[in-house]
Motif scaffolding. Structure first.
Motif, mmCIF file in Angstrom:
data_model
loop_
_atom_site.group_PDB
_atom_site.id
_atom_site.type_symbol
_atom_site.label_atom_id
_atom_site.label_comp_id
_atom_site.label_asym_id
_atom_site.label_seq_id
_atom_site.Cartn_x
_atom_site.Cartn_y
_atom_site.Cartn_z
ATOM 1 N N GLU A 65 37.032 -38.176 0.991
ATOM 2 C CA GLU A 65 35.197 -38.122 2.572
ATOM 3 C C GLU A 65 36.493 -39.444 3.515
ATOM 4 O O GLU A 65 35.839 -40.255 3.889
ATOM 5 C CB GLU A 65 34.691 -39.049 2.045
ATOM 6 C CG GLU A 65 33.046 -39.385 2.362
ATOM 7 C CD GLU A 65 32.827 -37.651 1.811
ATOM 8 O OE1 GLU A 65 32.157 -37.343 3.443
ATOM 9 O OE2 GLU A 65 33.086 -37.182 0.989
ATOM 10 N N ILE B 140 43.427 -25.416 -2.626
ATOM 11 C CA ILE B 140 42.774 -26.028 -4.057
ATOM 12 C C ILE B 140 42.867 -24.568 -4.917
ATOM 13 O O ILE B 140 43.232 -24.525 -5.735
ATOM 14 C CB ILE B 140 41.143 -26.146 -3.952
ATOM 15 C CG1 ILE B 140 41.457 -27.955 -3.014
ATOM 16 C CG2 ILE B 140 40.578 -26.721 -5.153
ATOM 17 C CD1 ILE B 140 40.120 -28.077 -2.959
ATOM 18 N N LEU C 112 39.414 -32.560 -8.507
ATOM 19 C CA LEU C 112 39.517 -32.829 -7.462
ATOM 20 C C LEU C 112 38.410 -33.661 -7.307
ATOM 21 O O LEU C 112 37.343 -34.108 -7.754
ATOM 22 C CB LEU C 112 39.007 -31.489 -7.431
ATOM 23 C CG LEU C 112 39.150 -31.123 -5.775
ATOM 24 C CD1 LEU C 112 40.286 -30.848 -5.411
ATOM 25 C CD2 LEU C 112 38.202 -29.670 -5.623
ATOM 26 N N CYS C 113 39.131 -34.419 -6.712
ATOM 27 C CA CYS C 113 38.945 -35.837 -5.721
ATOM 28 C C CYS C 113 38.561 -36.099 -4.565
ATOM 29 O O CYS C 113 39.496 -35.458 -3.599
ATOM 30 C CB CYS C 113 39.413 -37.036 -6.323
ATOM 31 S SG CYS C 113 39.441 -37.023 -7.841
ATOM 32 N N ASN C 114 37.889 -35.694 -3.757
ATOM 33 C CA ASN C 114 36.861 -35.910 -2.572
ATOM 34 C C ASN C 114 37.108 -37.457 -1.719
ATOM 35 O O ASN C 114 36.366 -37.900 -2.047
ATOM 36 C CB ASN C 114 35.848 -35.564 -2.246
ATOM 37 C CG ASN C 114 36.044 -34.624 -1.153
ATOM 38 O OD1 ASN C 114 36.632 -34.325 -0.183
ATOM 39 N ND2 ASN C 114 34.607 -35.316 -0.156
ATOM 40 N N GLU D 273 29.326 -35.066 -6.046
ATOM 41 C CA GLU D 273 29.975 -36.030 -6.045
ATOM 42 C C GLU D 273 29.257 -37.023 -5.050
ATOM 43 O O GLU D 273 29.807 -38.293 -5.495
ATOM 44 C CB GLU D 273 31.327 -35.543 -5.263
ATOM 45 C CG GLU D 273 32.895 -35.704 -5.531
ATOM 46 C CD GLU D 273 33.908 -35.684 -5.009
ATOM 47 O OE1 GLU D 273 33.978 -35.273 -4.042
ATOM 48 O OE2 GLU D 273 35.054 -35.165 -5.258
ATOM 49 N N ILE E 180 34.848 -21.575 -4.646
ATOM 50 C CA ILE E 180 35.087 -22.918 -3.742
ATOM 51 C C ILE E 180 34.855 -22.418 -1.972
ATOM 52 O O ILE E 180 35.251 -23.368 -1.230
ATOM 53 C CB ILE E 180 35.894 -23.785 -4.402
ATOM 54 C CG1 ILE E 180 35.952 -25.220 -3.575
ATOM 55 C CG2 ILE E 180 37.697 -23.083 -3.435
ATOM 56 C CD1 ILE E 180 37.371 -25.990 -3.744
ATOM 57 N N PRO F 46 39.552 -25.418 0.850
ATOM 58 C CA PRO F 46 39.527 -24.622 -0.580
ATOM 59 C C PRO F 46 40.415 -23.304 -1.098
ATOM 60 O O PRO F 46 40.767 -23.371 -1.547
ATOM 61 C CB PRO F 46 38.174 -23.853 -0.124
ATOM 62 C CG PRO F 46 37.727 -24.928 0.589
ATOM 63 C CD PRO F 46 38.844 -26.006 1.987
ATOM 64 N N LEU G 223 38.011 -17.610 8.139
ATOM 65 C CA LEU G 223 37.017 -16.651 9.240
ATOM 66 C C LEU G 223 37.174 -17.529 11.205
ATOM 67 O O LEU G 223 36.795 -17.039 11.371
ATOM 68 C CB LEU G 223 35.378 -17.309 8.537
ATOM 69 C CG LEU G 223 35.189 -17.203 7.605
ATOM 70 C CD1 LEU G 223 33.710 -17.962 7.331
ATOM 71 C CD2 LEU G 223 34.920 -16.184 7.231
ATOM 72 N N LEU H 102 39.490 -27.344 13.293
ATOM 73 C CA LEU H 102 37.847 -27.755 13.562
ATOM 74 C C LEU H 102 38.452 -28.713 14.942
ATOM 75 O O LEU H 102 37.015 -28.528 15.645
ATOM 76 C CB LEU H 102 37.691 -28.794 12.095
ATOM 77 C CG LEU H 102 37.635 -28.155 11.200
ATOM 78 C CD1 LEU H 102 37.252 -29.213 9.702
ATOM 79 C CD2 LEU H 102 35.979 -27.165 11.192
ATOM 80 N N GLN I 95 35.045 -31.138 13.711
ATOM 81 C CA GLN I 95 34.429 -30.055 14.535
ATOM 82 C C GLN I 95 34.180 -31.316 15.651
ATOM 83 O O GLN I 95 33.874 -31.758 17.022
ATOM 84 C CB GLN I 95 34.133 -29.219 13.891
ATOM 85 C CG GLN I 95 33.265 -28.930 15.135
ATOM 86 C CD GLN I 95 31.542 -29.019 15.730
ATOM 87 O OE1 GLN I 95 31.681 -30.225 16.894
ATOM 88 N NE2 GLN I 95 30.824 -29.415 15.327
ATOM 89 N N ASN J 190 38.992 -34.040 2.871
ATOM 90 C CA ASN J 190 37.514 -33.657 3.129
ATOM 91 C C ASN J 190 37.226 -32.246 2.196
ATOM 92 O O ASN J 190 37.784 -31.068 3.398
ATOM 93 C CB ASN J 190 36.943 -33.684 4.848
ATOM 94 C CG ASN J 190 35.825 -34.230 4.676
ATOM 95 O OD1 ASN J 190 34.999 -33.024 3.775
ATOM 96 N ND2 ASN J 190 35.535 -34.414 5.726
ATOM 97 N N ILE J 191 36.664 -31.723 1.726
ATOM 98 C CA ILE J 191 36.332 -30.598 1.069
ATOM 99 C C ILE J 191 35.861 -29.622 1.783
ATOM 100 O O ILE J 191 35.710 -28.698 2.234
ATOM 101 C CB ILE J 191 36.228 -30.095 -0.390
ATOM 102 C CG1 ILE J 191 36.388 -29.135 -1.214
ATOM 103 C CG2 ILE J 191 34.511 -30.521 -0.513
ATOM 104 C CD1 ILE J 191 35.551 -29.118 -2.487
ATOM 105 N N ASP J 192 34.749 -30.162 2.752
ATOM 106 C CA ASP J 192 34.165 -29.915 3.648
ATOM 107 C C ASP J 192 35.347 -29.240 4.886
ATOM 108 O O ASP J 192 34.136 -28.013 5.619
ATOM 109 C CB ASP J 192 33.557 -29.984 4.841
ATOM 110 C CG ASP J 192 31.973 -30.643 4.122
ATOM 111 O OD1 ASP J 192 32.010 -29.931 3.322
ATOM 112 O OD2 ASP J 192 31.145 -31.887 4.290
#
Lengths: 347, 347
Positions: B104, B84, B100-102, A88, A75, B81, B284, B254, B228, B74-76
């Motif tokens: 949003e 998690i 896992l529940c996103n 999802e 992930i 990550p 990163l 972000l 972002q 938000n997994i984005d």
DNA sequence: TTGTACGCGTTATCAA
DNA sequence: TTGATAACGCGTACAA
């Protein structure tokens, strides 16, 4: 401690009806004949008692869990979150939940999770991890267990699969570099234990051949994982050689990023002295220094298509096509330079 | 289609024993007295028939699912990550699975998922999302349902929670900018509907006050999400003002990245003309252009601690401390410049 | 229109 | 040392 659970029986008793009536009220389809009065009464007492249906009991009875399992290799790889989101979104809109499992690139963990998912009787499985032993997949196939391969090829042609056109993407990447005037193109390949790794390397080699560029094996390095760190180590082997490349193609963006770090260590500025291309167009790729030129993969769509396909399969809907191949196109950003600039390095 | 499931009864019949014996063989603890002969026989037939226990039935009977639920906004967001992963590592090692529940960033979706998780009778819930209506949490508390708040504060002091020291991190960030000579520091704040957003903004303001810098409200902009894009929009409001700042602190990475994009559009180079600091030290972060100066948050540890805490709670182990506050320290990279450089801009 | 009876696959408890 | 029984919570033919 052990809060006595409010069951359908408690509601029935409180509402003065039979449990089965409660069940009907709660999830009976419209056609059912029910006295509005009782319906109201049941609904009222249910919410008054704070009744919560037990998904466990229901699933046991229905032999359906309305749950999908998903195996993801890692992930941490930014490629996956958008895919997961797509899955999802679709799952949710069709009444399914998602159980996500991170296999950590370990095949034991993959097998373990696969077992768990089946014991939990998920209705179907999305497999985005790549190290999956073929035997495990064969077993799924044999048991007719619904599954779909996501972003990875499979041996059997009639498996459900949603993949990206690696050939197309890699070809555009190499073509771009060659058009820029590069001849010495380094290849940081992905693990050859994965389909994706194999396909992208093969595609890159054949694209270069097509341009009449002979392959210098000193310029090909296989990373042991699709990670930045592995890319760094692999790229070092190329960059510190006798005659380093003027461009590098990384089999995915993380590998490219690792190569970027290695290049810096080797004293090469990107893109002035080294052009760099990645694959996946991961989120935030345009924010790197320099912005990464990469092959775009429609990640969200990949998730959506995979989930749709799987759910169709589960619900016995006719499936138009078992295998979806998504287009992959190059997105040029700042990490590739005009040939003149790169040529300066030799000077 | 409906492959008849191999049950414990089938195994019993085939092995010539009673179902309860099969159960004992399969998951009896060592103390149990069993004839080695029968044990062997049962084991053999079980694997011969390809028996798979039904987690559903077991959970129904045991009233335990050995499953944890996790709500993520938000997994984005690359912050999550690693968290998690930490949760998963711990859960897995203690015999739990993770659902896992996103959410949003939607509070309806949060509530919906919360309901689903409870219907599925997960043994506990990790809540990393922030928009959670307080009523939902109050309900969990009232029902004595095990849960832990991850990376977000809670109203009630005795809730299980693992958070980061926002005060500490923000203070280091502002101190750094001020030490560099910045006076006009822009604040791109997170949504004030979240604890995190509120705390970080408050901490930033108070840190500036401590330095005797009066707050210019034209330099404070609240983003409507921790993304972002939202950061970009919020930063524009600051950067295109009459007197733009020489530095910006983003309430998370972000937002900082969005600010970076806005700065470019405003013709400001970072760090030469604008210093930038973020928060979280997302994966990163060092690869951005320029490498992001940011406050490091021990993400994996946060996941590990959260899961440990929750599982201890579930299993009735004594919990040393209900609330863990993790240290947050600044990591200086290339996105902040010495005062002299930034001063050039006015020239 | 609503009640009855049974089974989904396990495991804990008690009896033998 | 093993077998019998009941119960976990629900949904659905079938009967009333």
């Amino acid at each position: 401690m052990t809060e006595p659970r409010v069951t359908i029986i408690d509601v029935a008793r409180a509402a003065g009806v039979h449990p089965s009536t409660v069940s009907r009220v709660l999830n009976g389809r419209g056609e059912l004949a029910l006295l509005p009065a009782t319906r109201q009464r049941v609904l009222a007492t249910a919410s008054r008692l704070g009744y919560r249906p037990s998904a466990l009991a229901r699933s046991l009875r229905l032999r359906r869990t309305f749950t999908l399992g998903m195996l993801v290799p890692n992930i941490d790889n930014p490629l996956f979150p958008p895919i997961i989101k797509g899955v999802e979104d679709t799952a949710h809109s069709r009444g399914y939940n998602l159980v996500l499992c991170n296999t950590e690139d370990s095949s034991e963990r993959e097998d373990a999770y696969l077992r768990v998912l089946r014991e939990r009787q998920v209705d179907g499985i999305l497999i985005a991890s790549s190290f999956m032993a073929d035997s495990s997949i064969a077993e799924l196939r044999r048991d007719r267990f619904p599954f779909v391969l996501v972003n990875r090829g499979g041996r059997a042609a009639d498996d459900l699969a949603v993949v990206v056109d690696n050939q197309m993407g890699v070809t555009e990447a190499i073509d771009h570099l060659v058009a820029l005037g590069h001849v010495r193109v380094g290849l940081v390949a992905g693990p050859q234990t994965t389909m994706t790794g194999q396909q992208r390397l093969a595609a890159a080699k054949s694209a270069m051949r097509r341009h009449g560029i002979r392959l210098d094996t000193a310029l090909v390095s296989v990373a042991e994982a699709f990670s930045q760190e592995a890319g760094y180590r692999a790229a070092r082997r190329i960059l510190f050689g006798v005659q380093p490349p003027t461009a590098i193609f990384g089999a995915n963006d993380l590998l490219a990023l690792g190569a970027l770090r290695a290049a810096r260590e080797a004293g090469l500025e990107c893109p002035e002295q080294l052009s760099l291309v990645g694959f996946n167009d991961m989120p935030l790729a345009e924010f790197f220094g320099p912005p990464l030129t990469t092959v775009h993969v429609p990640q969200h769509e990949m998730g959506v298509r995979s989930a749709s396909l799987l759910i169709s399969q589960i619900e016995g809907e006719p499936v138009e096509t078992k295998r979806a191949v998504l287009d992959a196109h190059l997105v040029v950003r700042g990490s590739t330079a005009a040939p003149a600039l790169v040529a300066q390095r030799s000077a």
